[in-house]
Design an enzyme around this catalytic site. Sequence first.
Site, mmCIF file in Angstrom:
data_model
loop_
_atom_site.group_PDB
_atom_site.id
_atom_site.type_symbol
_atom_site.label_atom_id
_atom_site.label_comp_id
_atom_site.label_asym_id
_atom_site.label_seq_id
_atom_site.Cartn_x
_atom_site.Cartn_y
_atom_site.Cartn_z
ATOM 1 N N GLU A 142 -8.030 -23.593 28.065
ATOM 2 C CA GLU A 142 -7.301 -22.995 26.864
ATOM 3 C C GLU A 142 -7.856 -22.871 25.668
ATOM 4 O O GLU A 142 -7.560 -23.252 24.616
ATOM 5 C CB GLU A 142 -5.917 -23.464 26.663
ATOM 6 C CG GLU A 142 -5.219 -23.403 28.236
ATOM 7 C CD GLU A 142 -3.600 -24.043 28.000
ATOM 8 O OE1 GLU A 142 -2.782 -23.730 28.803
ATOM 9 O OE2 GLU A 142 -3.742 -24.967 27.199
ATOM 10 N N GLU A 303 -2.169 -21.107 35.546
ATOM 11 C CA GLU A 303 -0.958 -21.718 35.138
ATOM 12 C C GLU A 303 0.113 -21.167 35.278
ATOM 13 O O GLU A 303 0.413 -20.233 34.303
ATOM 14 C CB GLU A 303 -1.332 -22.698 34.218
ATOM 15 C CG GLU A 303 -2.194 -23.835 34.257
ATOM 16 C CD GLU A 303 -2.598 -24.507 32.797
ATOM 17 O OE1 GLU A 303 -1.422 -24.781 32.205
ATOM 18 O OE2 GLU A 303 -3.618 -25.217 32.696
#
Length: 670
Positions: A142, A303
């Site tokens: 991320e 995710e």
Amino acid sequence: MYIGVDYYPEQWPKNRWPEDVRLMKELGINVVRIAEFGWQLMEPEEGVFDFSLYDEAIDLLTKNGIKVVIGTPTATPPAWMVQKYPDILPTDPNGVTISFGARRHYTVNSRTYQEQTKKIVTEMAKKYGQHPDIIGWQTDNEYGHEKSDRSYGDEDRREFQAWLKGKYGSLQELNEQWGTVFWSQTYTDWSQIPVPRKVYQEHNPSLLLDFDRFCADAYTKYNKLQVDCLKKYIREGQFITHNFVYTDLAINQWDMAKDLDFISFDNYPVWGGLAEPITPAAIATQHDLCRATKHGKGYWVMEELSGAQGWSKIGYLPRPGHIKLWTYQAISRGAEAIVYFRWRAAHFGTEEFCHGVLDHDGKPKRKYNEVKEVIESLSTFGDDWIEADYSAEVGAYYDLENAWAWQIQPQSDAFIHREEFLRFYTPAHKLNAMTDIVNKDSSLDQYKVVIVPIYFLTNPQFTEKLTEYVKNGGTAVFSYRSGVKLPNNFVTGQSLPGALTDLAGIQIHEYESLQSTQQNTVRGTKGAIEGIQSPAKIWCDLIEPTTAEVLAEYEDCFYEGTAAITKNSFGKGTVYYIGSALNEELLDSLYQEIFKEASVETVSTPDSVEIVKRTGKKGVYLSVMNHSTEEASVIHLPEGKWKDPAAGTYYEGKLELKPLAALVLIGQHS
């Protein structure tokens, strides 16, 4: 198709691992992602590498038929590194060094950190690059998330100055492009140029935009550093990806994606203290962004939320059916793999209340059974559904630099870029039009309508492309505050909407910024919106038509009777201009008329129902999803007989959807 979980073997005693793997196999899991936060374990002291824990975990997983995606651990530099090399730490806008103690505590501009990154990534690639059951790599985790996209330290400043020198060549050019004559900001030496730390008032908007561009380029360069290290040692067939988050960060996913085999992202429809999930359109937008990032290529959800999420505040508990619904929505819009976050809720650490497929007790319960049901249902489609053609008729323009320009100058306390983008994307989603995200590099030829929300910072390449598109028969929809800025973040010297003036057939000589306590009123005067009244919030462009016809007018203030929405014929095409932030009722009706005139295929459903159509070898796939947690809905299916292969049932005509129902039907309808 890969269906997996994010697994953290380092957080559990080794005598628990076999039970985890047994339950994964029972569930139908065929891939796990591991190691993205394991730097300290892999390099407990500088230059000493120990992969034994991950060796054992990978061996156990792969012997049981589970493939592995391994993450480089650079989102969490270890404590010994920070102690020895404090220069790797980032700096906030106040000039305060961000401390060790959480994650993402580094600046990509640190040459020391770049060297440390090369060492760990290279050692990992040498260790696992030829492993037959490690199918791919995730770089970092991320990028830029949690405000880590911008750093304001001394190393950042030196690199920013070098970047500017490369871009402008001379200080004379930079001074001209930034307008530094204003407030006596002219630079006579490159070393004088600051990073935009806190000042009494506000920084030069041109400097701020270039700083965002620099930060994005720095991350792209850093990601390429990792990719280059990996490619020296990994076998053919191991992919390289990164899991993005889409919150208008100073991260250019389009540029970064050029170095990746495909992109991934993390799908959290609800998180933290949110009382309910974000809207279906907001989730769909992120999937459309994923698909657009590699120009239509499929992507992974690395995710996918499976339980209540949060750190100090815990978010909404996903209702029974949400896991299936959000999984189906992701696959419908282009996801080729789903990895659920996380396998089991941790007993310790910042994320101990990020719940997973298993909760803290590690026992299979409702969520485990729901994931099992999803995996079993997916097996009925094979790979034909994920490989089916996704053909969009509507494009929605999204530009990162435009988002950054809005962050620099929102102009109203009520303006939030992502929410205003959604205001003009959502009516298309509610009509179940097939949508894409487009940018300056996209071809527009396939689209019947291109929506261009809040086109504040213009891009000449896109403006020219859009003009030709409309000339040749396309339909464009602009919103308020379009055509205002040039690429260097100067305001145009033309009458607004600047380079769009002839295209829209209007001029805007005055406008009003409305704060959160203010609103005006707009009433439709023609066509499908005639008589419909809407509050006008955030902004009012006072439109003077030149060649355009008026579809709506303002009702209040001194500009009562002034045009608020217009429609213009340009070449063979049509251009709409919406001069304010209006409500759903008016925009929904307007879009229905726009899409009908442009022959865009739409499907009328209740607001909570989303339909996505794709065409595969076995027929047409119709994903039908009811996002309401309380209301059942009845929808009218397209003509023909439709089969639910998961249940073995057939439908024709009407279909009743229970709350949070998600079905994929196969038919021959075209």
